[in-house]
Design a protein around this motif. Structure first.
Motif, PDB file in Angstrom:
ATOM      1  N   VAL A  19       0.832  -1.209   0.000  1.00 22.76           N
ATOM      2  CA  VAL A  19       0.000   0.000   0.000  1.00 22.76           C
ATOM      3  C   VAL A  19       0.862   1.253   0.000  1.00 22.76           C
ATOM      4  O   VAL A  19       0.582   2.210  -0.736  1.00 22.76           O
ATOM      5  N   LEU A  20       1.934   1.239   0.782  1.00 21.23           N
ATOM      6  CA  LEU A  20       2.834   2.393   0.830  1.00 21.23           C
ATOM      7  C   LEU A  20       3.449   2.654  -0.544  1.00 21.23           C
ATOM      8  O   LEU A  20       3.449   3.804  -1.029  1.00 21.23           O
ATOM      9  N   ALA A  21       3.951   1.612  -1.180  1.00 20.15           N
ATOM     10  CA  ALA A  21       4.595   1.776  -2.489  1.00 20.15           C
ATOM     11  C   ALA A  21       3.601   2.244  -3.547  1.00 20.15           C
ATOM     12  O   ALA A  21       3.896   3.147  -4.347  1.00 20.15           O
TER      13      ALA A  21
ATOM     14  N   GLY B 144       2.839  10.334  -7.278  1.00 20.08           N
ATOM     15  CA  GLY B 144       3.787  10.918  -8.220  1.00 20.08           C
ATOM     16  C   GLY B 144       3.201  11.043  -9.616  1.00 20.08           C
ATOM     17  O   GLY B 144       3.382  12.062 -10.300  1.00 20.08           O
ATOM     18  N   LEU B 145       2.475  10.011 -10.052  1.00 19.11           N
ATOM     19  CA  LEU B 145       1.834  10.064 -11.366  1.00 19.11           C
ATOM     20  C   LEU B 145       0.756  11.149 -11.413  1.00 19.11           C
ATOM     21  O   LEU B 145       0.611  11.854 -12.423  1.00 19.11           O
TER      22      LEU B 145
ATOM     23  N   ALA C 184      -2.070   7.155   3.888  1.00 19.54           N
ATOM     24  CA  ALA C 184      -1.780   8.559   4.199  1.00 19.54           C
ATOM     25  C   ALA C 184      -0.277   8.811   4.212  1.00 19.54           C
ATOM     26  O   ALA C 184       0.188   9.862   3.755  1.00 19.54           O
ATOM     27  N   LEU C 185       0.488   7.854   4.709  1.00 11.05           N
ATOM     28  CA  LEU C 185       1.944   8.006   4.743  1.00 11.05           C
ATOM     29  C   LEU C 185       2.522   8.060   3.335  1.00 11.05           C
ATOM     30  O   LEU C 185       3.418   8.865   3.043  1.00 11.05           O
ATOM     31  N   GLY C 186       2.029   7.191   2.437  1.00 13.97           N
ATOM     32  CA  GLY C 186       2.516   7.216   1.060  1.00 13.97           C
ATOM     33  C   GLY C 186       2.270   8.553   0.391  1.00 13.97           C
ATOM     34  O   GLY C 186       3.134   9.068  -0.332  1.00 13.97           O
ATOM     35  N   PHE C 187       1.094   9.133   0.633  1.00 11.87           N
ATOM     36  CA  PHE C 187       0.803  10.471   0.109  1.00 11.87           C
ATOM     37  C   PHE C 187       1.651  11.523   0.805  1.00 11.87           C
ATOM     38  O   PHE C 187       2.146  12.474   0.183  1.00 11.87           O
ATOM     39  N   LEU C 188       1.854  11.349   2.106  1.00 15.59           N
ATOM     40  CA  LEU C 188       2.581  12.338   2.901  1.00 15.59           C
ATOM     41  C   LEU C 188       4.026  12.488   2.446  1.00 15.59           C
ATOM     42  O   LEU C 188       4.637  13.557   2.609  1.00 15.59           O
TER      43      LEU C 188
END
Length: 352
Positions: free
Chosen positions: A22-24, A31-32, A205-209
């Motif tokens: 999920v993080l990746a 980014g896309l 949320a962390l991946g977006f953060l």
């Protein structure tokens, strides 16, 4: 469908592997979306009511939406989520994200947005099993009487999250800290509690953060903020079905955003201001002028983990009557945001 989800080792491995995936995915998709926003000129342009100074792409929160919705059928397949809960969270979240995405790309009238918000809240609440009975001071309030208050609660959380998403990182940090806190509360209060949903939103949320932490390279946008706000509310209902007292714990964990937005709205209403107009009178916006975006964002997360989480733990473990615990947790937070200038117009704050 696997039948051995209950084993501790498989839970741990699933949490770790699933969390990394999920993080990746959220990081890559954000980014896309940033490239897409730059190409389509979907930019937040600074103005007198903005808290940022350079044009910044928006709409990155769609990554959280897409990954979270895609994860729901996987959780059902694993046996970690019922189909009914997936219908509720998926349908409600998708509906709110869609109207937010349309608003990000153009404009949707406030009345139509509100209608969609209440519809989504009702859908999610119904499929999660409706309100649970809440007990305090030895008296039980039947869940059937809580439908209207909880719908208002969900719609307010959805909208206040949009209001509070005004500086770099703050919305992502709130989702991360509240969901981590919610997972810990479930672990403390309910042996063997399923925390997969809390971890899903926290890691998303962390991946977006990673893209949004100050200085932000992309903003969440209405689609993402509405989705996250509604899901936090629905997760508090989901937690209540694990153990009713967990609902009060989630209400406490959300105090920084709830207090800032509510106190701000109250003072703006007293002055007769149009509540749908953009403004810079939230406590976090005033603090950001002196502490910067990073300092303010980290402070809000610090209060959630260092004050609100211990207070919520005290409540869910039976150390204090839930209503008393909520009041004790909120009182200093309300005082804090008031001291920070919640609801004070920007010109007044300069003279304060």
């Amino acid at each position: 469908m696997p039948t051995n989800w209950q084993t501790g080792l498989e839970k741990t491995l699933t949490l770790i592997v699933g969390g990394l995936v999920v993080l990746a995915l959220t990081w890559a998709l954000t980014g896309l979306l940033r490239r897409y926003a730059v190409h389509k000129q979907l930019m937040d342009i600074p103005n007198a009511r903005s808290s940022h100074k350079v044009p910044t792409p928006r709409g990155g929160g769609v990554a959280i939406v897409v990954v979270a919705l895609a994860a729901l059928p996987v959780l059902v397949w694993l046996g970690a989520l019922t189909e009914a809960a997936a219908y509720g969270l998926g349908g409600a979240g998708a509906l709110v994200a869609l109207v937010g995405w349309l608003d990000d790309h153009g404009h949707v009238a406030a009345g139509w947005r509100l209608l969609v918000h209440f519809t989504a809240a009702a859908w999610g609440l119904y499929w999660l099993g409706g309100p649970v009975d809440l007990t305090f001071w030895g008296w039980t309030l039947p869940g059937v009487w809580l439908w209207a208050p909880l719908l208002v609660y969900l719609v307010w959380l959805l909208n206040l999250y949009n209001f509070m998403d005004g500086i770099d990182g703050i919305a992502g940090v709130e989702a991360l800290t509240v969901c981590v806190g919610g997972a810990l509360l479930a672990y403390w209060a309910v042996p063997g509690a399923n925390v997969m949903l809390y971890v899903l939103l926290a890691v998303g949320a962390l991946g977006f953060l990673l893209w949004n932490f100050p200085p932000a390279k992309i903003f969440m946008g209405d689609a993402g903020s509405g989705f996250v706000g509604l899901w936090l509310g629905l997760l508090s209902i989901y937690a209540a079905h694990q153990a009713p007292v967990l609902f009060w714990g989630w209400v406490i964990l959300l105090a920084m955003f709830v207090a800032d937005a509510t106190v701000t709205l109250f003072f703006r209403w007293l002055r007769g201001e149009k509540l749908t107009e953009a403004h810079r009178s939230h406590a976090y916006q005033h603090r950001a002028e002196n502490w910067g975006h990073k300092g303010t964002t980290l402070f809000y997360g610090f209060v959630t983990l260092m004050w609100l989480l211990p207070m919520a733990r005290w409540v869910v473990l039976g150390g204090v009557e839930p209503i008393v615990g909520v009041v004790l947790a909120y009182a200093p937070v309300v005082f804090l945001v008031y001291q920070f200038g919640a609801g004070i117009r920007h010109v007044e704050w300069d003279e304060y």
